[in-house]
Design a protein around this motif. Structure first.
Motif, PDB file in Angstrom:
ATOM      1  N   PRO A  23      -4.667  17.353  27.278  1.00 32.08           N
ATOM      2  CA  PRO A  23      -4.071  16.285  26.458  1.00 32.08           C
ATOM      3  C   PRO A  23      -3.159  16.887  25.484  1.00 32.08           C
ATOM      4  CG  PRO A  23      -6.129  15.862  27.103  1.00 32.08           C
ATOM      5  CD  PRO A  23      -6.074  17.221  27.549  1.00 32.08           C
ATOM      6  N   ASP A  24      -2.052  16.031  25.268  1.00 31.52           N
ATOM      7  CA  ASP A  24      -1.129  16.358  24.220  1.00 31.52           C
ATOM      8  C   ASP A  24      -1.732  16.763  22.776  1.00 31.52           C
ATOM      9  OD1 ASP A  24       0.845  16.329  25.679  1.00 31.52           O
ATOM     10  OD2 ASP A  24       1.501  14.045  25.367  1.00 31.52           O
ATOM     11  N   GLY A  25      -1.361  17.978  22.092  1.00 27.72           N
ATOM     12  CA  GLY A  25      -1.676  18.088  20.909  1.00 27.72           C
ATOM     13  C   GLY A  25      -3.122  18.873  20.792  1.00 27.72           C
ATOM     14  N   CYS A  26      -3.583  19.302  22.266  1.00 29.97           N
ATOM     15  CA  CYS A  26      -4.940  20.355  22.155  1.00 29.97           C
ATOM     16  C   CYS A  26      -4.435  21.620  22.832  1.00 29.97           C
ATOM     17  CB  CYS A  26      -5.857  19.803  22.832  1.00 29.97           C
ATOM     18  SG  CYS A  26      -6.584  18.068  22.005  1.00 29.97           S
ATOM     19  N   LYS A  27      -5.156  22.868  22.616  1.00 26.18           N
ATOM     20  CA  LYS A  27      -4.727  23.905  23.337  1.00 26.18           C
ATOM     21  C   LYS A  27      -5.541  24.389  24.419  1.00 26.18           C
ATOM     22  CE  LYS A  27      -7.034  26.520  19.934  1.00 26.18           C
ATOM     23  NZ  LYS A  27      -7.791  27.645  19.762  1.00 26.18           N
ATOM     24  N   ASP A  28      -6.832  23.781  24.361  1.00 24.67           N
ATOM     25  CA  ASP A  28      -7.680  24.087  25.521  1.00 24.67           C
ATOM     26  C   ASP A  28      -8.672  22.912  25.617  1.00 24.67           C
ATOM     27  OD1 ASP A  28      -9.643  24.708  23.562  1.00 24.67           O
ATOM     28  OD2 ASP A  28      -8.919  26.691  23.354  1.00 24.67           O
ATOM     29  N   PRO A  29      -9.686  22.988  26.595  1.00 26.11           N
ATOM     30  CA  PRO A  29     -10.799  22.201  26.804  1.00 26.11           C
ATOM     31  C   PRO A  29     -11.700  21.985  25.682  1.00 26.11           C
ATOM     32  CG  PRO A  29     -10.399  23.285  28.659  1.00 26.11           C
ATOM     33  CD  PRO A  29      -9.510  23.955  27.735  1.00 26.11           C
ATOM     34  N   ASP A  30     -12.085  23.155  25.113  1.00 24.08           N
ATOM     35  CA  ASP A  30     -12.939  23.081  23.908  1.00 24.08           C
ATOM     36  C   ASP A  30     -12.295  22.315  22.689  1.00 24.08           C
ATOM     37  OD1 ASP A  30     -14.889  24.852  24.958  1.00 24.08           O
ATOM     38  OD2 ASP A  30     -14.301  26.637  24.063  1.00 24.08           O
ATOM     39  N   GLU A  31     -11.285  22.425  22.520  1.00 24.04           N
ATOM     40  CA  GLU A  31     -10.444  21.474  21.388  1.00 24.04           C
ATOM     41  C   GLU A  31     -10.500  20.125  21.630  1.00 24.04           C
ATOM     42  OE1 GLU A  31      -6.451  21.159  18.823  1.00 24.04           O
ATOM     43  OE2 GLU A  31      -6.936  23.109  19.946  1.00 24.04           O
ATOM     44  N   VAL A  32     -10.305  19.757  23.208  1.00 22.79           N
ATOM     45  CA  VAL A  32     -10.186  18.366  23.401  1.00 22.79           C
ATOM     46  C   VAL A  32     -11.849  17.759  22.931  1.00 22.79           C
ATOM     47  CG1 VAL A  32     -10.163  16.668  25.373  1.00 22.79           C
ATOM     48  CG2 VAL A  32      -8.384  18.799  25.065  1.00 22.79           C
ATOM     49  N   LEU A  33     -12.675  18.271  23.573  1.00 23.55           N
ATOM     50  CA  LEU A  33     -14.121  18.040  23.465  1.00 23.55           C
ATOM     51  C   LEU A  33     -14.399  18.095  21.957  1.00 23.55           C
ATOM     52  CD1 LEU A  33     -15.685  19.956  26.222  1.00 23.55           C
ATOM     53  CD2 LEU A  33     -14.941  17.631  26.228  1.00 23.55           C
TER      54      LEU A  33
END
Length: 168
Positions: A23-33
């Protein structure tokens, strides 16, 4: 780069692949979570309606990393695409070729034919290397066993190699 490598590994394993964008504004899945929590983060990460065929994603990725501005860059993209197409499922090649062909000024058919020739040459090269290694080992073993056994083995190996050659 990790997504490109993972796609190649999945294709070599016989799997078809799609890429889910972060998703926009996140660099990787960890950041999304971390930013959205487990439930909302998982919903955003696994929005399957946003999945893109890996072949299309990879074409855009390769062109962004090495835009074919110079002749050398275009040659590099063509060589990389031939290796990539070799492991990619045949059903995914048209989308890959469409994006690359547009950037390179080539038709889809021209690229696919180029990839077919490259795959055939790579296969023949691998077969020659295999036969060279076998012949070297075979010669080293000639002083052991009977000549008849050695000739039978050679006939079997060459018969298999002949059946594995691409048709002309």
């Amino acid at each position: 780069t990790a997504t490109a490598a993972a796609s190649g590994c999945a294709w070599e394993a016989g799997l078809d692949v799609a890429v889910l964008p972060v998703p926009d504004g996140c660099k990787d899945p960890d950041e999304v979570l971390a930013r959205h929590g487990a439930s909302e983060g998982a919903t955003r990460l696994f929005a399957l309606h946003r999945a893109e065929p890996a072949s299309v994603w990879l074409a855009r990725h390769q062109l962004a990393r090495c835009p074919p501005v110079t002749f050398e860059d275009a040659a590099r993209v063509r060589a990389l695409s031939a290796e990539t197409a070799r492991v990619m499922p045949a059903s995914a090649r048209a989308g890959y070729a469409a994006l690359l062909g547009q950037a390179l000024g080539l038709s889809v058919q021209a690229l696919i034919e180029e990839w077919r020739r490259h795959a055939s040459e790579a296969h023949a090269h691998a077969l020659r290397e295999h036969l060279r290694r076998w012949a070297s080992e075979w010669v080293a073993r000639l002083d052991r066993g009977s000549l008849s056994e050695h000739l039978d083995e050679a006939m079997r190996v060459f018969a298999v190699a002949r059946s594995d050659l691409p048709e002309r």
